[in-house]
Motif scaffolding. Structure first.
Motif, PDB file in Angstrom:
ATOM      1  N   UNK A  91       0.857  -1.184   0.000  1.00  0.00           N
ATOM      2  CA  UNK A  91       0.000   0.000   0.000  1.00  0.00           C
ATOM      3  C   UNK A  91       0.896   1.237   0.000  1.00  0.00           C
ATOM      4  N   UNK A  92       0.879   1.959  -1.117  1.00  0.00           N
ATOM      5  CA  UNK A  92       1.769   3.102  -1.300  1.00  0.00           C
ATOM      6  C   UNK A  92       1.131   4.370  -0.728  1.00  0.00           C
ATOM      7  N   UNK A  93       1.364   4.601   0.572  1.00  0.00           N
ATOM      8  CA  UNK A  93       0.909   5.794   1.286  1.00  0.00           C
ATOM      9  C   UNK A  93      -0.606   5.961   1.281  1.00  0.00           C
ATOM     10  N   UNK A  94      -1.306   4.861   1.433  1.00  0.00           N
ATOM     11  CA  UNK A  94      -2.747   4.918   1.671  1.00  0.00           C
ATOM     12  C   UNK A  94      -2.977   5.693   2.963  1.00  0.00           C
ATOM     13  N   UNK A  95      -3.907   6.640   2.971  1.00  0.00           N
ATOM     14  CA  UNK A  95      -4.006   7.543   4.119  1.00  0.00           C
ATOM     15  C   UNK A  95      -5.279   7.406   4.954  1.00  0.00           C
ATOM     16  N   UNK A  96      -6.313   6.805   4.425  1.00  0.00           N
ATOM     17  CA  UNK A  96      -7.582   6.715   5.145  1.00  0.00           C
ATOM     18  C   UNK A  96      -7.641   5.424   5.977  1.00  0.00           C
TER      19      UNK A  96
ATOM     20  N   UNK B 208       0.529  -3.804  -5.884  1.00  0.00           N
ATOM     21  CA  UNK B 208       0.717  -2.475  -5.299  1.00  0.00           C
ATOM     22  C   UNK B 208      -0.528  -1.638  -5.559  1.00  0.00           C
ATOM     23  N   UNK B 209      -1.081  -1.088  -4.474  1.00  0.00           N
ATOM     24  CA  UNK B 209      -2.205  -0.160  -4.579  1.00  0.00           C
ATOM     25  C   UNK B 209      -1.738   1.218  -4.123  1.00  0.00           C
ATOM     26  N   UNK B 210      -2.196   2.268  -4.807  1.00  0.00           N
ATOM     27  CA  UNK B 210      -1.750   3.613  -4.492  1.00  0.00           C
ATOM     28  C   UNK B 210      -2.645   4.340  -3.510  1.00  0.00           C
ATOM     29  N   UNK B 211      -2.262   5.559  -3.174  1.00  0.00           N
ATOM     30  CA  UNK B 211      -3.035   6.372  -2.244  1.00  0.00           C
ATOM     31  C   UNK B 211      -4.327   6.849  -2.903  1.00  0.00           C
ATOM     32  N   UNK B 212      -5.253   7.322  -2.067  1.00  0.00           N
ATOM     33  CA  UNK B 212      -6.576   7.723  -2.549  1.00  0.00           C
ATOM     34  C   UNK B 212      -6.519   8.890  -3.526  1.00  0.00           C
TER      35      UNK B 212
END
Length: 246
Positions: free
Chosen positions: A101-106, A195-199
């Motif tokens: 998770x590349x800087x997922x924030x929620x 890899x999943x990115x940030x929102x």
């Protein structure tokens, strides 16, 4: 002093860092001065702990106790080291599946993704130390307790984790709209990591460039994107579908 999820007071936070407590984030009052605050800031930098400088009103909302300008959130889980996690998975008999998770924030998106990861047999989740959503009570609740079941590793940079996984024989697939390939064009029957990115920003350019393969989800309506937790679920269940047929 501290409770199960929080530490407050400059000296208490310093002692917690020195004791290797699993601290997710430190909130520091803007303009805080003194030798102890300088010592704390130095420790935070050396430890790579996520920190934010906030007004005193924010700290007052976080705790009713005498915070002395500093409040730290403690993770309710213990994090793995990347090498430890990968080695453990490679020793197992199943085909490895990792999620980065590349800087997922929620925190709620994070919790929903952890829940889906547990349901789809993900062997480990890898997040960045700075800029990533913390594991909070909301994360645990949204994950339906899955956060206690799926190993989570923290790294300094997601790109470094990509390189380490590739060196370990694991193909890294980045979920992005910047490709003509769809998730249904790829083969997931070999060891892989998604890899999943940030929102808001998606996957960082350097991580995207380092990935072995890129894939997107076909969008047939007028909305240009899916919620990241939903998109992640589609990717993971495509892995499940292919591996059940394999």
């Amino acid at each position: 002093m501290q409770n199960k999820t929080q530490i407050y007071g400059i000296r208490a936070v310093i002692e917690a860092i020195n004791a290797d407590e699993p601290i997710d984030k430190v909130f520091i009052q803007k303009g805080l001065k003194g030798d102890l605050s300088k010592e704390l800031e130095s420790l935070i930098r050396k430890s790579g702990i996520n920190a934010s400088y906030v007004p005193i009103e924010k700290l007052n909302r976080l705790t009713k106790n005498n915070h002395q300008g500093v409040v730290a959130n403690i993770s309710p889980i213990t994090f793995y080291g990347l090498e430890e996690l990968v080695e453990k998975v490679l020793k197992s008999e199943k085909i490895p599946l990792f999620l980065l998770l590349d800087q997922l924030s929620d925190v709620r998106n994070f919790g929903a993704i952890i829940r889906t990861a547990e349901c789809t047999g993900v062997d480990g989740i890898i997040i960045q130390k700075k800029g990533a959503a913390p594991v909070t009570a909301d994360t645990i609740k949204t994950s339906a307790g899955a956060a206690f079941k799926v190993p989570i590793a923290k790294v300094d940079h997601i790109k470094d984790a990509v390189f380490y996984l590739q060196a370990s024989g694991i193909t890294v697939v980045a979920a992005t709209e910047k490709t003509d390939n769809t998730v249904y064009d790829l083969v997931f029957t070999e060891p892989c990591a998604i890899v999943m990115g940030s929102e808001d920003r998606g996957i960082s350019p350097s991580t995207l460039k380092a990935a072995d393969q890129l894939a997107k989800l076909p969008l047939l309506g007028e909305i240009e994107s899916l919620n990241v937790s939903v998109a992640c679920a589609v990717f993971l269940y495509e892995v499940v579908r292919q591996r059940r047929q394999f």
